[in-house]
Design an enzyme around this catalytic site. Structure first.
Site, PDB file in Angstrom:
ATOM      1  N   SER A  72      -3.802  -3.390 -10.167  1.00  0.00           N
ATOM      2  CA  SER A  72      -3.621  -4.785  -9.609  1.00  0.00           C
ATOM      3  C   SER A  72      -4.410  -5.873 -10.057  1.00  0.00           C
ATOM      4  CB  SER A  72      -3.876  -4.535  -8.047  1.00  0.00           C
ATOM      5  OG  SER A  72      -3.805  -5.823  -7.470  1.00  0.00           O
ATOM      6  N   TYR A 123      -8.746  -1.724  -0.790  1.00  0.00           N
ATOM      7  CA  TYR A 123      -7.589  -1.742  -1.572  1.00  0.00           C
ATOM      8  C   TYR A 123      -8.327  -2.281  -2.924  1.00  0.00           C
ATOM      9  CZ  TYR A 123      -3.345  -3.111  -3.848  1.00  0.00           C
ATOM     10  OH  TYR A 123      -2.332  -3.187  -4.464  1.00  0.00           O
TER      11      TYR A 123
HETATM   12  P1  NAD Z   1       5.938  -0.424  -1.574  1.00  0.00           P
HETATM   13  O1  NAD Z   1       5.603  -0.142  -0.136  1.00  0.00           O
HETATM   14  O2  NAD Z   1       7.344  -0.795  -1.993  1.00  0.00           O
HETATM   15  O3  NAD Z   1       5.606   0.751  -2.338  1.00  0.00           O
HETATM   16  C1  NAD Z   1       4.285   1.570  -1.917  1.00  0.00           C
HETATM   17  C2  NAD Z   1       4.847   3.049  -1.689  1.00  0.00           C
HETATM   18  O4  NAD Z   1       3.720   4.044  -1.700  1.00  0.00           O
HETATM   19  C3  NAD Z   1       5.716   3.208  -0.558  1.00  0.00           C
HETATM   20  O5  NAD Z   1       7.190   2.968  -0.788  1.00  0.00           O
HETATM   21  C4  NAD Z   1       5.452   4.721  -0.105  1.00  0.00           C
HETATM   22  O6  NAD Z   1       6.440   5.531  -0.248  1.00  0.00           O
HETATM   23  C5  NAD Z   1       4.215   5.196  -0.908  1.00  0.00           C
HETATM   24  N1  NAD Z   1       3.177   5.627  -0.207  1.00  0.00           N
HETATM   25  C6  NAD Z   1       2.197   4.980   0.648  1.00  0.00           C
HETATM   26  N2  NAD Z   1       1.397   5.630   1.124  1.00  0.00           N
HETATM   27  C7  NAD Z   1       2.077   6.969   0.799  1.00  0.00           C
HETATM   28  C8  NAD Z   1       1.443   8.287   1.156  1.00  0.00           C
HETATM   29  N3  NAD Z   1       0.355   8.615   2.060  1.00  0.00           N
HETATM   30  N4  NAD Z   1       2.288   9.365   0.679  1.00  0.00           N
HETATM   31  C9  NAD Z   1       3.244   9.055  -0.204  1.00  0.00           C
HETATM   32  N5  NAD Z   1       3.645   7.827  -0.298  1.00  0.00           N
HETATM   33  C10 NAD Z   1       2.921   6.796   0.179  1.00  0.00           C
HETATM   34  O7  NAD Z   1       4.759  -1.621  -2.238  1.00  0.00           O
HETATM   35  P2  NAD Z   1       4.764  -2.163  -3.826  1.00  0.00           P
HETATM   36  O8  NAD Z   1       4.127  -3.528  -3.776  1.00  0.00           O
HETATM   37  O9  NAD Z   1       6.033  -1.936  -4.755  1.00  0.00           O
HETATM   38  O10 NAD Z   1       3.672  -1.101  -4.423  1.00  0.00           O
HETATM   39  C11 NAD Z   1       3.742  -0.380  -5.439  1.00  0.00           C
HETATM   40  C12 NAD Z   1       2.420  -0.305  -6.080  1.00  0.00           C
HETATM   41  O11 NAD Z   1       2.182  -1.608  -6.531  1.00  0.00           O
HETATM   42  C13 NAD Z   1       1.228  -0.183  -5.232  1.00  0.00           C
HETATM   43  O12 NAD Z   1       0.347   0.924  -5.891  1.00  0.00           O
HETATM   44  C14 NAD Z   1       0.648  -1.400  -4.977  1.00  0.00           C
HETATM   45  O13 NAD Z   1      -0.759  -1.442  -4.749  1.00  0.00           O
HETATM   46  C15 NAD Z   1       0.862  -2.091  -6.373  1.00  0.00           C
HETATM   47  N6  NAD Z   1       0.744  -3.393  -6.153  1.00  0.00           N
HETATM   48  C16 NAD Z   1       1.516  -4.234  -5.689  1.00  0.00           C
HETATM   49  C17 NAD Z   1       1.418  -5.548  -5.659  1.00  0.00           C
HETATM   50  C18 NAD Z   1       2.391  -6.441  -4.695  1.00  0.00           C
HETATM   51  O14 NAD Z   1       2.050  -7.878  -4.837  1.00  0.00           O
HETATM   52  N7  NAD Z   1       3.353  -6.081  -4.087  1.00  0.00           N
HETATM   53  C19 NAD Z   1       0.508  -6.167  -6.403  1.00  0.00           C
HETATM   54  C20 NAD Z   1      -0.314  -5.462  -7.236  1.00  0.00           C
HETATM   55  C21 NAD Z   1      -0.242  -3.957  -7.129  1.00  0.00           C
END
Ligand code: NAD
Ligand code: MG
Length: 300
Positions: free
Chosen positions: A192, A205
């Site tokens: 991230s 985080y």
């Molecule tokens: P999202 O909520 O759609 O996806 C995260 C997923 O993590 C969930 O769908 C869930 O299935 C899974 N998860 C969480 N806890 C879990 C557990 N204990 N066991 C199994 N699965 C679990 O959100 P997203 O934003 O698409 O996140 C995906 C990745 O992108 C993450 O690693 C997040 O940190 C990273 N990210 C997101 C952003 C943003 O702005 N959305 C920015 C930087 C990084």
């Protein structure tokens, strides 16, 4: 939102509009794509595959929603079979992605479970290998982000769970998967912008994202001799259910992404192409790298 046109030359500042976010929307963790307002764009109408991942077998954690959803759809349209993990309460989202993968004639395997269990992580890899025969692309994408303003309110339980989800699970799944990978395989972790520009309310985080960045670079050197590449994608503010399920406080949610140089939040559909590139043989000389998809906030 453009949504249908990812390929024509156009102004990126308004390729997508800043989502009209109701700051009071909130979902319990984990949030659902199905309940996100407004809905995010995962490339459903726009992503065109060119066979860049033909015949590959992919495993994507958290492939039910957000970035993982967009990656699953893009991989399938590029010719890969896709296994995805999700939490049991995300069944509705997972089934939608399964349908999208199957709609283009690829195999889909959806595995529900909690990746903070080391046993589940091992069983997961076994199940995918039993179904697909190998793992050619591993995307460690599942993540936990819960905003806590003050240090005194950040509990040990949350600190440990965030590390278990974002870091330990990545280690367990990767360690179990590598013996099933052939030369040419690709591991892609999801770090991230928080790895480089940590926000005060995301202490746990942001720390995990720093760990993911270092893990990626160290592992890349460790397995390079096996012909396995390891890279990461560093998204900036992307509109996904992670954010309104306690990922941001309401006042930050309202303006989510507006302070980036491009002036808006990104959509999952705009992140997926970076994963496709790192998964494909086009990136054959790229390992131990991080690709930022940040709207201009940039990695160092
Ligand atoms: P999202 O909520 O759609 O996806 C995260 C997923 O993590 C969930 O769908 C869930 O299935 C899974 N998860 C969480 N806890 C879990 C557990 N204990 N066991 C199994 N699965 C679990 O959100 P997203 O934003 O698409 O996140 C995906 C990745 O992108 C993450 O690693 C997040 O940190 C990273 N990210 C997101 C952003 C943003 O702005 N959305 C920015 C930087 C990084
Ligand atoms: Mg989800």
């Amino acid at each position: 939102m453009s949504g249908t046109n990812q390929y024509t030359m156009q102004d990126p500042t308004d390729q997508y509009k800043q989502p009209d976010i109701n700051k009071d929307q909130t979902q319990p963790e984990p949030g659902l794509d199905a309940k996100l307002e407004p809905h995010a764009d995962h490339g459903e109408q726009s992503y065109k595959g060119l066979g860049r991942l033909k015949g590959r077998k992919a495993l994507i954690t958290g492939g039910d929603s957000g970035i993982g959803h967009a990656v699953a759809l893009a991989f399938a349209r590029e010719g890969a079979d896709v296994a995805l993990t999700y939490l049991p309460e995300e069944e509705v989202d997972a089934q939608k992605v399964v349908a999208e993968v199957e709609a283009v004639g690829q195999k889909a395997l959806a595995v529900a479970g909690d990746i903070t269990s080391e046993g589940f992580c091992h069983d997961l890899v076994d199940e995918v290998v039993d179904a697909f025969g190998s793992i050619d692309i591993l995307v460690n994408n599942a993540g936990k982000q819960v905003y806590v303003e003050n240090l005194e309110d950040l509990t040990s339980d949350q600190f440990q769970r965030t590390f278990a989800t974002n870091v330990f699970a990545m280690f367990w799944i990767t360690k179990a998967a590598v013996p099933h990978m052939r030369p040419g395989a690709s591991i892609i972790n999801t770090t991230s912008i928080q790895s480089y520009q940590p926000s005060p309310g995301l202490l746990d985080y942001a720390s995990t994202k720093g760990a993911i960045t270092s893990f990626t670079k160290s592992l890349a050197k460790m397995v390079a001799g096996k012909g396995i590449r390891v890279n990461a994608v560093a998204p900036g503010p992307i509109w996904t259910p992670l954010q309104p399920s306690h990922g941001q406080p309401p006042e930050k949610l309202e303006k989510f992404g507006e302070s980036t140089p491009l002036g808006r939040a990104g959509q999952p559909a705009e992140v997926a192409p970076a994963y496709v590139f790192l998964a494909s043989q086009e990136s054959s000389y790229i390992t131990a790298e991080v690709i930022g998809v940040t709207g201009g906030q940039h990695t160092p």
